[in-house]
Design an enzyme around this catalytic site. Sequence first.
Site, PDB file in Angstrom:
ATOM      1  N   ASP A   1      33.267  37.455   5.920  1.00  0.00           N
ATOM      2  CA  ASP A   1      33.737  38.481   6.855  1.00  0.00           C
ATOM      3  C   ASP A   1      34.770  37.934   7.832  1.00  0.00           C
ATOM      4  OD1 ASP A   1      32.031  36.906   8.349  1.00  0.00           O
ATOM      5  OD2 ASP A   1      31.418  38.546   9.639  1.00  0.00           O
TER       6      ASP A   1
ATOM      7  N   ARG B   1      21.498  53.402  11.118  1.00  0.00           N
ATOM      8  CA  ARG B   1      21.217  52.693   9.870  1.00  0.00           C
ATOM      9  C   ARG B   1      19.833  53.093   9.364  1.00  0.00           C
ATOM     10  NH1 ARG B   1      25.521  49.392  10.017  1.00  0.00           N
ATOM     11  NH2 ARG B   1      25.877  47.895  11.701  1.00  0.00           N
TER      12      ARG B   1
ATOM     13  N   GLU C   1      19.349  37.959   6.855  1.00  0.00           N
ATOM     14  CA  GLU C   1      19.326  39.360   7.234  1.00  0.00           C
ATOM     15  C   GLU C   1      19.933  40.200   6.123  1.00  0.00           C
ATOM     16  OE1 GLU C   1      19.992  40.145  11.669  1.00  0.00           O
ATOM     17  OE2 GLU C   1      21.513  38.694  11.106  1.00  0.00           O
ATOM     18  N   GLU C   2      19.516  41.461   6.112  1.00  0.00           N
ATOM     19  CA  GLU C   2      20.069  42.394   5.132  1.00  0.00           C
ATOM     20  C   GLU C   2      21.561  42.612   5.348  1.00  0.00           C
ATOM     21  OE1 GLU C   2      21.280  45.349   6.450  1.00  0.00           O
ATOM     22  OE2 GLU C   2      20.583  44.643   8.399  1.00  0.00           O
ATOM     23  N   SER C   3      22.040  42.337   6.560  1.00  0.00           N
ATOM     24  CA  SER C   3      23.440  42.612   6.906  1.00  0.00           C
ATOM     25  C   SER C   3      24.360  41.488   6.429  1.00  0.00           C
ATOM     26  CB  SER C   3      23.569  42.819   8.406  1.00  0.00           C
ATOM     27  OG  SER C   3      23.043  41.698   9.109  1.00  0.00           O
TER      28      SER C   3
ATOM     29  N   ASP D   1      30.808  34.343   9.215  1.00  0.00           N
ATOM     30  CA  ASP D   1      29.362  34.079   9.217  1.00  0.00           C
ATOM     31  C   ASP D   1      28.611  34.901   8.166  1.00  0.00           C
ATOM     32  OD1 ASP D   1      29.641  36.439  10.588  1.00  0.00           O
ATOM     33  OD2 ASP D   1      28.604  35.776  12.404  1.00  0.00           O
TER      34      ASP D   1
ATOM     35  N   THR E   1      16.620  42.627  14.643  1.00  0.00           N
ATOM     36  CA  THR E   1      17.996  42.406  14.188  1.00  0.00           C
ATOM     37  C   THR E   1      18.783  41.630  15.233  1.00  0.00           C
ATOM     38  OG1 THR E   1      17.996  44.389  12.848  1.00  0.00           O
ATOM     39  CG2 THR E   1      20.141  43.606  13.607  1.00  0.00           C
TER      40      THR E   1
ATOM     41  N   THR F   1      24.496  43.659  19.914  1.00  0.00           N
ATOM     42  CA  THR F   1      23.768  42.776  19.003  1.00  0.00           C
ATOM     43  C   THR F   1      24.389  41.378  19.010  1.00  0.00           C
ATOM     44  OG1 THR F   1      23.384  44.708  17.597  1.00  0.00           O
ATOM     45  CG2 THR F   1      22.897  42.583  16.628  1.00  0.00           C
TER      46      THR F   1
ATOM     47  N   LYS G   1      24.599  32.378  11.476  1.00  0.00           N
ATOM     48  CA  LYS G   1      24.621  32.537  10.034  1.00  0.00           C
ATOM     49  C   LYS G   1      25.932  31.956   9.516  1.00  0.00           C
ATOM     50  CE  LYS G   1      25.827  37.442  10.479  1.00  0.00           C
ATOM     51  NZ  LYS G   1      25.707  37.705  11.921  1.00  0.00           N
TER      52      LYS G   1
ATOM     53  N   LYS H   1      31.979  36.597  22.579  1.00  0.00           N
ATOM     54  CA  LYS H   1      30.558  36.292  22.747  1.00  0.00           C
ATOM     55  C   LYS H   1      30.385  34.859  23.228  1.00  0.00           C
ATOM     56  CE  LYS H   1      29.543  35.109  17.942  1.00  0.00           C
ATOM     57  NZ  LYS H   1      28.492  35.117  16.935  1.00  0.00           N
TER      58      LYS H   1
ATOM     59  N   ARG I   1      31.830  43.972  22.132  1.00  0.00           N
ATOM     60  CA  ARG I   1      32.856  44.425  21.184  1.00  0.00           C
ATOM     61  C   ARG I   1      33.417  45.758  21.651  1.00  0.00           C
ATOM     62  NH1 ARG I   1      29.893  42.898  15.485  1.00  0.00           N
ATOM     63  NH2 ARG I   1      29.604  40.731  16.078  1.00  0.00           N
TER      64      ARG I   1
ATOM     65  N   ASP J   1      34.782  36.672  10.875  1.00  0.00           N
ATOM     66  CA  ASP J   1      34.568  35.387  11.558  1.00  0.00           C
ATOM     67  C   ASP J   1      33.805  34.371  10.721  1.00  0.00           C
ATOM     68  OD1 ASP J   1      32.260  36.926  11.787  1.00  0.00           O
ATOM     69  OD2 ASP J   1      31.656  35.986  13.666  1.00  0.00           O
TER      70      ASP J   1
END
Length: 543
Positions: A277, A496, A363-365, A281, A344, A18, A376, A126, A22, A279
């Site tokens: 969080d 999820r 986003e919901e996340s 965002d 997503t 996504t 973000k 990334k 990672r 990083d």
Amino acid sequence: MQVTTVQTTPIEGQKPGTSGLRKKTRVFMGRHYLENFVQSIFDGIGGAAGKTFVLGGDGRFFNKRAAQVIMRMAAANGASRVIVGQNALLSTPAASHLIRLNRTDGGIIMSASHNPGGEDEDFGVKFNMANGGPAPENVTNAMFDRTKSITAYKMLEAQDVDISKVGEKSLGDLRVTVVDPVADYADLMETLFDFDAIRQLIAGGFSISFDAMCAITGPYAKEILEKRLGAPDGTVVHGTPLPDFGGMHPDPNPTWAHELMDRMNGPNAPDFGAASDGDGDRNMIVGRNIYVSPSDSLAVLAANGHLAPGYRAGLAGVARSMPTSTAADRVAEKMGMAHYETPTGWKFFGNLMDDGRVTLCGEESFGTGSDHVREKDGLWAVLLWLNILAVRKLSVAEMLQDHWATYGRNYYSRHDFEAIETDKADALMNALRKRVETLPGETFGDRKVSAADDYAYTDPVDGSLSNHQGIRVIFDDGARFVIRLSGTGTSGATMRLYLEALETDPARFDQDPQDALADIIASAHEIAQIKTHTGRERPDVMT
Ligand code: G16
């Protein structure tokens, strides 16, 4: 200094998910692992020769080491300049800003975002494009293809560059500019928000607790909240970035940011709480005794964003990821704003922002952001909330009550089932994919299924198609659930389950979301046969 060509062979599994690649840190530290991927990034974007890149990361274990390797490889591949954050630190939104500000050819960000850090935890890399946003799928696919055929990478034989002090350095022919990670970003925030109004709010006694979770936002939050906005020392807690995040899981949700939740629900709670969080965002917003779901936060910002100076002309439109609640759509419809639904992944918002179709995305996340960067942005969301509260002179709880009274309340929750064996998760998804074909018309409890599909998205700007982005089941009253597999986990599969139901009766606005959603939860378990496939009855994390 000499450039060597190091022979290598492809390493399996270097497919960006996504948001970048990672893996466990030890995997990244393995022989050729980082080097193969970085060379594949350069090859995937058509080479690094003559290009300028931004480089930085969230400070997790291996961050500094990896930065030195990446700079040596950039030099060996003929890049002309790297703009690197001091001590290799940059939050993701600050990196996005620097890419845009300096008109670079892109940037490499070292982070596994909200995943824990440390030698036995996670690391990630990334690539962001020249617009400041995450590489789109055609580019990450080109990188992945390269990882499968790579035979060699280029490396400059050199000592480490000292990046502990701001200034100009060199590495062979590569110009290395070491920048203060915070200053440009903080200046950008001052152009978007009414700092005087927020300063007055704080001077009037409005109290804030910002939990940086021992991750990258500490220095940014201290500079902006404590220094520039005058919040008292101690407003920012866990404010020093640590390689293992002090053992914290820097994922700003009620489960992992439980210290903040306890403070906000305890005696003498501050007026406003927030966390970010690894990083920087993501964001979580909390009021005194009230938690703001990310979907509600997006809707509140859509309805009130124009109150901040940077958005006074109004928002062009709002976009949300498909599993995010439709609360923002209701605002957009009422206010005559365009609204979009995307898969997503923040990368899907980039085209919409570049094309001027949307100003605000979420986003919901726990991700919210605007077209000021192409990522973000956690602190940005905190500042927009503070600006709005300063103008409207309401508490967080009053803001939410006011919002629900106008638009209704979209009860929402996400249930995560973590570290499921991959074949079991795949079997569940395959069975569900077949099942949805015959679901419409069937009744579960009081609700009838009105539509069900495996979500596919055609980008309205470039026409690209993204298939299999999650299974959604929609009921006749608009309630729905969505099931998809996470693209950011590093062990097994994370499934999820996203749940949503609209309530328009004000007498029913104060339910616990889990109670309000109980019927949908039961239907989702029945339809997807979660226990049969995974053996799990209860999620590991609920947000
Ligand atoms: C990344 C993406 C987000 C996405 C989130 C969760 O965030 O940028 O767009 O919503 O992962 O994705 P998934 O559900 O696939 O795990 P971050 O903050 O981890 O970079």
